[in-house]
Design a protein around this motif. Structure first.
Motif, PDB file in Angstrom:
ATOM      1  N   GLY A  50      31.087   8.272  -7.469  1.00  0.00           N
ATOM      2  CA  GLY A  50      30.953   6.966  -7.951  1.00  0.00           C
ATOM      3  C   GLY A  50      29.792   6.096  -7.304  1.00  0.00           C
ATOM      4  N   LEU A  51      29.391   6.324  -5.977  1.00  0.00           N
ATOM      5  CA  LEU A  51      28.304   5.695  -5.375  1.00  0.00           C
ATOM      6  C   LEU A  51      27.086   6.269  -5.915  1.00  0.00           C
ATOM      7  N   PHE A  52      27.059   7.672  -6.184  1.00  0.00           N
ATOM      8  CA  PHE A  52      25.789   8.174  -6.614  1.00  0.00           C
ATOM      9  C   PHE A  52      25.618   7.710  -8.090  1.00  0.00           C
ATOM     10  N   LEU A  53      26.597   7.748  -8.837  1.00  0.00           N
ATOM     11  CA  LEU A  53      26.386   7.255 -10.355  1.00  0.00           C
ATOM     12  C   LEU A  53      26.091   5.817 -10.285  1.00  0.00           C
ATOM     13  N   GLY A  54      26.779   5.064  -9.553  1.00  0.00           N
ATOM     14  CA  GLY A  54      26.283   3.760  -9.479  1.00  0.00           C
ATOM     15  C   GLY A  54      24.688   3.343  -9.091  1.00  0.00           C
ATOM     16  N   SER A  55      24.265   4.202  -7.949  1.00  0.00           N
ATOM     17  CA  SER A  55      23.001   4.070  -7.536  1.00  0.00           C
ATOM     18  C   SER A  55      22.156   4.320  -8.677  1.00  0.00           C
TER      19      SER A  55
END
Length: 483
Positions: free
Chosen positions: A350-355
């Motif tokens: 999710g952090l990858f997607l959000g960034s």
């Protein structure tokens, strides 16, 4: 006295003064009550007391955001002077992190929390009565030092007192109270003066000092320093006076005896083959927690939203703060059900997607492609990022840090992990504005790349610790330590 352990029937010598001389058990008819968790109220109460230190952590981190305009006007500070005030908390926290392991081993877990609360009180009072930048900065360093120690000792204390079935959920309360402290500071700071806002950090310190009077010390620390009677009494209080704690007490004493047979730990021992895996896991998780850019986003959320095209950053900042609390609660509920690794992998994804989504919003804005989409994409990306951080990478690195180090290395290993966290916090918060000035979408592409690497690291290196005692976790990570 000799005991056997595991399938290998290996004999471990326990000193006679530490041996269990009689079953640590009350009325037999009530034993199952303790085992089934009905007597966990003291564990829950002790955890509730300890996490007020985490609340102070959140207040200290968030204090500079809503107070910037007021403090600069009241004390006639330049932007540079206020920037020093805002960032110097990480320097104090770094100093606290360096000292945290030794203080916690020397004074005990309660002693470390007590001394940290006193230092924080001194810091908050200095800020409240400040008439210029020097007193303000001294107070900020003191609060930073206190929360640097809190950031280590609170999760360690909770992990050492909690039964294995509750350890993950209770340790996650550390991150939950950090988030609650941060969110309350943002919200209350919009309605009160900056001097009144100091009370949100001062009052919890007083609550913590009072609560420490009524809770037991960590039984594992008491066993380590040879205070046998206090060890037994502490364990009984935590598990219920009628619970059978003989097996748990014996396992703890066996492990302490094994650890005590090893040479006294030194800083260079952290890099010995025997301990390199827990150090790698702990330091690596903290590196990736910070390298994903979390503190840059939190510290400068309002300006980030403005850069993405919003007229004001207030709405996005408030949404971001409110978004964290329910998701951190969700993480606490799931911690001991789904396990640490699945939550970490979901979080890193999710952090990858959000960034990546946030990077794309800045990319579109910079190139004039569908500019009307940029604010909405930025808000979506950052909320996905914050939500993902809250369910895994926010709390779980602290939980795992508190579980993986054997007690003889807990001070040194924990200090290394906490130092990495605060150094990373300083590096990200200091560099964020420079990176955004260089290339806004490039900044978030860098963060998304680090989140992708974090996912690989978690998959390859981080163990699952759910449902295992601390001794089992540490033995599995250091199989040579019990040979």
């Amino acid at each position: 006295m000799e005991e056997t352990t595991g399938d290998s029937e290996q004999k471990i010598s326990i000193p006679e003064d530490l041996a269990i001389k009689e079953p640590l058990i009350g009325n037999e008819s009530l034993c199952s009550k303790g085992r089934n968790g009905d007597s966990n109220w003291m564990v829950i109460f002790s955890t509730t007391v300890a996490v007020w230190g985490s609340f102070v952590f959140g207040v200290a981190v968030g204090f500079s955001s809503p107070t910037q305009a007021q403090i600069r006007e009241d004390l006639n500070l330049s932007l540079g002077e206020f920037s020093v005030f805002g960032s110097i908390v990480t320097l104090g926290a770094l100093l606290g992190a360096v000292a945290s392991g030794r203080i916690t081993d020397l004074l005990g877990r309660k002693g470390a929390m007590r001394s940290s609360a006193i230092v924080c009180i001194i810091g908050w009072l200095a800020i409240y009565f400040a008439k210029g930048p020097i007193t303000l900065d001294i107070g900020r360093i003191c609060t930073g030092y206190g929360v640097g120690v809190f950031s280590y000792v609170v999760p360690v204390f909770i992990a050492e007192i909690a039964p294995k079935t509750l350890r993950g959920a209770l340790t996650t309360l550390n991150q939950l109270f950090i988030v609650i402290g941060l969110s309350m500071t943002y919200i209350i700071g919009t309605f009160v003066t900056w001097r009144m806002l100091v009370l949100t950090g001062l009052i919890p310190c007083i609550i913590l000092l009072t609560g420490l009077i009524f809770i037991p010390e960590s039984p594992r620390w008491l066993a380590k320093v040879g205070r046998q009677n206090e060890f037994e009494n502490s364990l009984r209080k935590l598990r219920g006076k009628d619970a059978d704690v003989t097996q748990e007490a014996t396992e703890i004493l066996e492990y302490i005896a094994t650890i005590d047979s090893l040479p006294k730990a030194r800083i260079q021992d952290a890099f010995h083959r025997q301990y390199i895996r827990p150090v790698t896991v702990g330091v690596g998780l903290m590196f990736f927690q910070q390298a994903g850019g979390i503190n840059g986003i939190i510290f400068y959320a309002s300006e980030t939203f403005k850069s993405a095209g919003f007229a004001s950053g207030s709405l996005g900042t408030i949404l971001m703060a409110c978004f964290q609390v329910p998701l951190t609660i969700l993480a606490a509920v799931l911690m001991d059900r789904s396990g640490r690794r699945p939550l970490l992998m979901i979080s890193a994804s999710g952090l990858f997607l959000g960034s990546f989504v946030t990077a794309m919003s800045f990319f579109l804005k910079s190139h004039g492609i569908y500019p009307e989409l940029s604010p909405g994409l930025a808000l979506t990306g950052i909320l996905v990022y914050i939500g993902s951080f809250s369910i895994g990478m926010g709390a779980i690195p602290w939980v795992i840090m508190s579980e993986i180090f054997p007690i003889n290395m807990k001070g040194i290993g924990g200090s290394l992990v906490t130092i990495m966290n605060w150094f990373g916090s300083w590096a990200v918060s200091y560099s964020f504005n420079f990176l955004m000035s260089w290339n806004s979408y490039g900044t978030f592409f860098i963060y998304s790349s680090m989140c992708a690497l974090a996912l690989v690291f978690i998959f390859k290196v981080v163990p699952e610790t759910k449902g295992r005692t601390l001794e089992e976790i540490q033995a599995s990570m250091n199989p040579t330590s019990l040979k």
